[in-house]
Enzyme design. Sequence first.
Site, PDB file in Angstrom:
ATOM      1  N   ARG A 151      19.075  -8.531 -86.189  1.00  0.00           N
ATOM      2  CA  ARG A 151      18.070  -9.291 -85.455  1.00  0.00           C
ATOM      3  C   ARG A 151      17.329 -10.228 -86.414  1.00  0.00           C
ATOM      4  O   ARG A 151      17.133  -9.894 -87.592  1.00  0.00           O
ATOM      5  CB  ARG A 151      17.085  -8.298 -84.838  1.00  0.00           C
ATOM      6  CG  ARG A 151      15.941  -8.894 -84.010  1.00  0.00           C
ATOM      7  CD  ARG A 151      16.424  -9.413 -82.711  1.00  0.00           C
ATOM      8  NE  ARG A 151      15.338  -9.545 -81.731  1.00  0.00           N
ATOM      9  CZ  ARG A 151      15.351 -10.426 -80.753  1.00  0.00           C
ATOM     10  NH1 ARG A 151      16.358 -11.268 -80.621  1.00  0.00           N
ATOM     11  NH2 ARG A 151      14.356 -10.469 -79.874  1.00  0.00           N
ATOM     12  N   THR A 181      22.043 -15.052 -73.580  1.00  0.00           N
ATOM     13  CA  THR A 181      22.572 -14.207 -74.642  1.00  0.00           C
ATOM     14  C   THR A 181      24.061 -14.057 -74.370  1.00  0.00           C
ATOM     15  O   THR A 181      24.546 -14.517 -73.349  1.00  0.00           O
ATOM     16  CB  THR A 181      21.838 -12.848 -74.605  1.00  0.00           C
ATOM     17  OG1 THR A 181      20.445 -13.092 -74.764  1.00  0.00           O
ATOM     18  CG2 THR A 181      22.291 -11.881 -75.656  1.00  0.00           C
ATOM     19  N   THR A 190      22.618 -13.538 -79.875  1.00  0.00           N
ATOM     20  CA  THR A 190      21.861 -14.541 -79.123  1.00  0.00           C
ATOM     21  C   THR A 190      21.164 -15.542 -80.029  1.00  0.00           C
ATOM     22  O   THR A 190      20.928 -15.281 -81.211  1.00  0.00           O
ATOM     23  CB  THR A 190      20.800 -13.839 -78.237  1.00  0.00           C
ATOM     24  OG1 THR A 190      20.177 -14.793 -77.388  1.00  0.00           O
ATOM     25  CG2 THR A 190      19.754 -13.144 -79.081  1.00  0.00           C
ATOM     26  N   ASN A 246      18.469 -16.721 -78.340  1.00  0.00           N
ATOM     27  CA  ASN A 246      17.356 -16.552 -77.409  1.00  0.00           C
ATOM     28  C   ASN A 246      17.514 -17.510 -76.241  1.00  0.00           C
ATOM     29  O   ASN A 246      18.237 -17.209 -75.311  1.00  0.00           O
ATOM     30  CB  ASN A 246      15.994 -16.694 -78.069  1.00  0.00           C
ATOM     31  CG  ASN A 246      14.894 -16.115 -77.194  1.00  0.00           C
ATOM     32  OD1 ASN A 246      15.144 -15.204 -76.408  1.00  0.00           O
ATOM     33  ND2 ASN A 246      13.686 -16.627 -77.306  1.00  0.00           N
ATOM     34  N   ASP A 278      10.022 -14.235 -78.708  1.00  0.00           N
ATOM     35  CA  ASP A 278      10.174 -12.847 -78.276  1.00  0.00           C
ATOM     36  C   ASP A 278       9.062 -11.936 -78.785  1.00  0.00           C
ATOM     37  O   ASP A 278       8.963 -10.787 -78.373  1.00  0.00           O
ATOM     38  CB  ASP A 278      11.541 -12.301 -78.703  1.00  0.00           C
ATOM     39  CG  ASP A 278      12.629 -12.660 -77.711  1.00  0.00           C
ATOM     40  OD1 ASP A 278      12.325 -13.325 -76.714  1.00  0.00           O
ATOM     41  OD2 ASP A 278      13.799 -12.278 -77.951  1.00  0.00           O
ATOM     42  N   SER A 291      13.432  -6.753 -78.466  1.00  0.00           N
ATOM     43  CA  SER A 291      14.551  -7.291 -77.702  1.00  0.00           C
ATOM     44  C   SER A 291      14.888  -6.373 -76.543  1.00  0.00           C
ATOM     45  O   SER A 291      14.544  -5.193 -76.546  1.00  0.00           O
ATOM     46  CB  SER A 291      15.781  -7.421 -78.614  1.00  0.00           C
ATOM     47  OG  SER A 291      16.941  -7.712 -77.879  1.00  0.00           O
ATOM     48  N   SER A 292      15.598  -6.925 -75.546  1.00  0.00           N
ATOM     49  CA  SER A 292      16.127  -6.113 -74.447  1.00  0.00           C
ATOM     50  C   SER A 292      17.627  -5.872 -74.587  1.00  0.00           C
ATOM     51  O   SER A 292      18.229  -5.222 -73.727  1.00  0.00           O
ATOM     52  CB  SER A 292      15.867  -6.808 -73.104  1.00  0.00           C
ATOM     53  OG  SER A 292      14.494  -6.875 -72.824  1.00  0.00           O
ATOM     54  N   GLY A 305      21.234 -11.617 -70.339  1.00  0.00           N
ATOM     55  CA  GLY A 305      20.373 -11.549 -69.170  1.00  0.00           C
ATOM     56  C   GLY A 305      18.906 -11.319 -69.474  1.00  0.00           C
ATOM     57  O   GLY A 305      18.129 -11.026 -68.566  1.00  0.00           O
ATOM     58  N   GLY A 306      18.498 -11.423 -70.754  1.00  0.00           N
ATOM     59  CA  GLY A 306      17.085 -11.258 -71.060  1.00  0.00           C
ATOM     60  C   GLY A 306      16.562  -9.926 -70.579  1.00  0.00           C
ATOM     61  O   GLY A 306      17.150  -8.871 -70.825  1.00  0.00           O
TER      62      GLY A 306
END
Length: 562
Positions: A97, A371, A389, A391, A413, A442-443, A463-464
């Site tokens: 990340r 993403t 991603t 973002n 984020d 993050s998701s 898909g955030g």
Amino acid sequence: MRYLYLATLLLFISCKKEEVTIKKQGIVTENAMVVTARAEASEIGLSILKQGGNAFDAMVATELALAVAFPFAGNIGGGGFMVYRTKDGDVGTLDYREKAPLTAHRDMYLDRLGNVIPYKSSMGGTSVGVPGTIAGVFATHEKFGSLPMETLLKPVIALAKKGVVVTQNQANNLANSREKICEVSGENTLFSKEYKAGDTIKHIAFGETLQKIQKNGRDEFYKGETAKKIIAFLQQNGSSITLEDLEKYEAKWREAIVFNYKDLSIISMSPPSSGGICLGQILKMIEPYDIAGFGHNSEKTIQIITEAERRAYADRSFYLGDPDFVDVPTERLLENSFLEERMSSFSFEKATKSEEVTHGTIQITSESNETTHYSIVDSFGNAVSATTTLNGAYGSKLYSEEIGMFFNNEMDDFSTKPGEPNVYGLIGAEANSIAPEKRMLSSMTPTIIEKDNKLWMVLGTPGGSTIITSVLQTILNVYEFDMSMQEAVDAPRFHHQWLPDEIIFEPDSFSPDLIQKLENKGFNISQKNTPIIGSITAILVLKDGNYEAGADRRRDNKGVGF
């Protein structure tokens, strides 16, 4: 004659019954499988496997191929997460990340009155976090790779120089983002041009950058000539990222989040991703209920899932962040007693209002839809589930013509102002506030599942904030509702994230009668055209040991194998 008639009738009924239960399947292969957002990336990953490479070799090539074929989200200017399971059953995760630069501070996106400055955290150089993708692929290769890096990069470089044919989905994505790309990067860059389906985009500069990385290794990106070009370009465009930020960046191996749902063992991503913990909370909260008996996307099933999601996302907003900076109470958040208490206010009679749901009591925010995820299983039995991603679509919209890459806008984020929603509507708290070298929440939910101690499923999605709920519903579709992998990823989906207090349904996918029943119980329903509710790429191990791909109909996803 009578018996012949009865036998014929019974045979006809038997055939009709069998015909009704035949499932729509994705591609099925015997030895190995790669499923990604673009055919070109899938084919490159598969080519590595055919050369005798393992899933981790294929991960390197696939990740970088997506930067060429799918620059909407594929990248070397962003970051991601990988969950893995080796052929011996060892599991773990890699966190590559992005990080906040050394000069970052809590209020860096606020004006003198304490208000969020529009777009400063989401567009242009000021929104860029320190990229992690190159560190991620080299860390993976160093630990698990079997083929030379030169071999892994060769087909990616060839693809960049040959070019990629624009699909209709890609043409639409480019058209939707062109104005902002022009605003940030000018009208003369590669992606400022107007493209239509069938056109070819050649990534010459990017191919040359990859050749330098191929020759000089990881340090080319973080310390070498390319690093210096990156810093000069970013600082010209308002970023505070320095060469020291690049030099200090490291990908991190972390323990996976592992939990059980009935007889499944689910292995998912740990913080700074919220995916594994939230997925675990939701599945454990719905586990006591007979959702298979209630039926797929039935009124009661939707109620249970929605109420579990509401509570998990409330906990997400308060407790989760970078574990190197905050104490995340992982064990407590996944304890059955805690989750039973969280669901104690649930009733089938009426909806719980989100304003009544705060985070759970323990003693001691959105990211974009844009993403991409890929799933890999090799012929040796290793499995990789990775989500990467920039973002936003094309990240910060900041494109370097010289290097051939887009940069992320991951700083959005963070909780730019705790308590305020970001551009995707997720509320953040102090746990996800900005700090130097901190990784943003993050998701992303790359996930691998075991059944009977054997590999059973590999999946994930873009898909955030809808990533977690899309992965959740796909698992349930196969396990509880007996769908094939392809049926499971194609099925209509819905989403709730605590705030705003509404259930988002895919438009024209649920009956008006069902919607009305839920509204009568106090649920707020939205069927607006959302950009995406996930785009799953998945692999299911069938009973005979073969692999079935799930390549989501919602994008250009493609499964290949041998």
